[in-house]
Design an enzyme around this catalytic site. Structure first.
Site, PDB file in Angstrom:
ATOM      1  N   LYS A 271       0.832  -1.214   0.000  1.00 33.96           N
ATOM      2  CA  LYS A 271       0.000   0.000   0.000  1.00 33.96           C
ATOM      3  C   LYS A 271       0.865   1.262   0.000  1.00 33.96           C
ATOM      4  CE  LYS A 271      -2.054  -1.069   3.896  1.00 33.96           C
ATOM      5  NZ  LYS A 271      -1.463  -2.367   4.286  1.00 33.96           N
TER       6      LYS A 271
ATOM      7  N   ARG B 277      -9.357   0.695   9.155  1.00 29.35           N
ATOM      8  CA  ARG B 277      -8.857  -0.642   9.455  1.00 29.35           C
ATOM      9  C   ARG B 277      -9.896  -1.505  10.137  1.00 29.35           C
ATOM     10  NH1 ARG B 277      -3.198   0.374   9.263  1.00 29.35           N
ATOM     11  NH2 ARG B 277      -1.920  -1.446   9.680  1.00 29.35           N
TER      12      ARG B 277
ATOM     13  N   ARG C  71      11.943  -5.817   4.137  1.00 28.27           N
ATOM     14  CA  ARG C  71      11.759  -4.405   4.502  1.00 28.27           C
ATOM     15  C   ARG C  71      12.534  -4.092   5.790  1.00 28.27           C
ATOM     16  NH1 ARG C  71       5.784  -1.992   5.005  1.00 28.27           N
ATOM     17  NH2 ARG C  71       5.666  -3.001   7.026  1.00 28.27           N
TER      18      ARG C  71
ATOM     19  N   ARG D 168      11.446  -1.163  11.602  1.00 29.19           N
ATOM     20  CA  ARG D 168      10.307  -0.735  12.411  1.00 29.19           C
ATOM     21  C   ARG D 168      10.131  -1.714  13.565  1.00 29.19           C
ATOM     22  NH1 ARG D 168       5.337  -0.013   8.306  1.00 29.19           N
ATOM     23  NH2 ARG D 168       4.354  -1.101  10.016  1.00 29.19           N
TER      24      ARG D 168
ATOM     25  N   ARG E  20      -0.469  -8.635  13.505  1.00 25.76           N
ATOM     26  CA  ARG E  20      -1.058  -7.687  12.552  1.00 25.76           C
ATOM     27  C   ARG E  20      -1.923  -8.415  11.527  1.00 25.76           C
ATOM     28  NH1 ARG E  20       4.509  -5.407  11.052  1.00 25.76           N
ATOM     29  NH2 ARG E  20       3.557  -4.267   9.347  1.00 25.76           N
TER      30      ARG E  20
HETATM   31  P1  ADP Z   1       1.141  -2.118   8.078  1.00 24.46           P
HETATM   32  O1  ADP Z   1       0.031  -1.825   7.132  1.00 24.46           O
HETATM   33  O2  ADP Z   1       2.413  -2.457   7.376  1.00 24.46           O
HETATM   34  O3  ADP Z   1       0.760  -3.115   9.129  1.00 24.46           O
HETATM   35  P2  ADP Z   1       1.033   0.615   9.143  1.00 24.46           P
HETATM   36  O4  ADP Z   1       2.240   1.439   9.019  1.00 24.46           O
HETATM   37  O5  ADP Z   1      -0.148   0.964   8.324  1.00 24.46           O
HETATM   38  O6  ADP Z   1       1.507  -0.870   8.924  1.00 24.46           O
HETATM   39  O7  ADP Z   1       0.545   0.589  10.671  1.00 24.46           O
HETATM   40  C1  ADP Z   1       1.401   0.226  11.725  1.00 24.46           C
HETATM   41  C2  ADP Z   1       0.641   0.218  13.050  1.00 24.46           C
HETATM   42  O8  ADP Z   1       0.069   1.519  13.306  1.00 24.46           O
HETATM   43  C3  ADP Z   1      -0.552  -0.726  13.137  1.00 24.46           C
HETATM   44  O9  ADP Z   1      -0.167  -2.053  13.445  1.00 24.46           O
HETATM   45  C4  ADP Z   1      -1.357  -0.055  14.259  1.00 24.46           C
HETATM   46  O10 ADP Z   1      -0.813  -0.282  15.535  1.00 24.46           O
HETATM   47  C5  ADP Z   1      -1.187   1.422  13.958  1.00 24.46           C
HETATM   48  N1  ADP Z   1      -2.244   1.912  13.038  1.00 24.46           N
HETATM   49  C6  ADP Z   1      -2.055   2.413  11.785  1.00 24.46           C
HETATM   50  N2  ADP Z   1      -3.224   2.761  11.230  1.00 24.46           N
HETATM   51  C7  ADP Z   1      -4.190   2.463  12.142  1.00 24.46           C
HETATM   52  C8  ADP Z   1      -5.599   2.561  12.161  1.00 24.46           C
HETATM   53  N3  ADP Z   1      -6.283   3.038  11.114  1.00 24.46           N
HETATM   54  N4  ADP Z   1      -6.266   2.157  13.277  1.00 24.46           N
HETATM   55  C9  ADP Z   1      -5.607   1.692  14.341  1.00 24.46           C
HETATM   56  N5  ADP Z   1      -4.276   1.545  14.392  1.00 24.46           N
HETATM   57  C10 ADP Z   1      -3.557   1.930  13.308  1.00 24.46           C
END
Ligand code: ADP
Length: 191
Positions: free
Chosen positions: A13, A88, A127, A136, A147
């Site tokens: 994404k 999400r 990554r 990260r 996740r």
């Molecule tokens: P990825 O899609 O690679 O899992 P992101 O960078 O989008 O990672 O998100 C990393 C973390 O940030 C998530 O695991 C969560 O803890 C938090 N997070 C990001 N976006 C949201 C969201 N919309 N709602 C709740 N938590 C979020």
């Protein structure tokens, strides 16, 4: 153009959002990036979410809905924006619908990146190796499993939610990066 990129962690994404920023001038609204920036800045909110994110859990809906609501009013979103990592879960999707409605905005399309899940572990491992300044905190097998679990429970149902709204399109997220971008560009040209 207002679009959502939907897909599990590691689906690409962020990579595709960055290409859309470069090619079309849309703003990339990544809740993950915004939350990581808050952690790096040491803000009160950042301190609150750090442990939750490191484990791979979701932070509270209030926080992410709040940051998105503020962010989409910024001038750089005028040409359009890409939501990456938001919504999400169902509550966030409903909050987004309400928010857009109140602002007189409408979602154009939701693009789902379809991937083979077992390959995501290798992608995330890669990554983690390539991230400048170290991986990260949530790019490890344990957090990724969490996740993915949350993705299945809470995020994957959004595919049906947006399918029912008639705005869902899917692309093959296992194709080469440029091939995925081409599929996305074709969808955007058609909406
Ligand atoms: P990825 O899609 O690679 O899992 P992101 O960078 O989008 O990672 O998100 C990393 C973390 O940030 C998530 O695991 C969560 O803890 C938090 N997070 C990001 N976006 C949201 C969201 N919309 N709602 C709740 N938590 C979020």
């Amino acid at each position: 153009m207002k679009l959502i990129l939907l897909g599990p962690p590691g689906a690409g994404k962020g990579t595709q959002a960055q290409k859309l920023v470069a090619d079309f001038g849309y703003a990339q609204l990544s809740t993950g990036d915004m939350l990581r920036a808050a952690i790096a800045a040491g803000s009160e909110m950042g301190q609150k979410v750090k442990g939750i994110m490191d484990r791979g859990d979701l932070v509270s809906d209030d926080i992410v809905v709040g940051i998105i609501s503020e962010r989409i009013d910024a001038p750089d979103c005028a040409k359009g924006f890409i939501l990456d990592g938001f919504p999400r879960n169902g509550a966030q999707a409903e909050a987004l619908d309400k928010m857009l409605d109140e602002k007189g905005m409408k979602l154009d399309v939701v693009i789902s990146l379809e991937v083979v899940e077992k390959d995501l572990f290798a992608r995330i491992e890669q990554r983690a190796k390539e991230t400048v300044g170290g991986p990260r905190a949530d790019d490890n097998v344990k957090a990724l499993k969490k996740r993915l679990e949350i993705y299945h429970e809470q995020t994957a149902p959004l595919i049906k939610y947006y399918g029912d709204q008639g705005v869902l399109k899917t692309v093959d997220g296992m194709a080469q990066i440029d091939a995925v971008s081409a599929q996305i560009a074709k969808i955007l040209a058609e909406v």
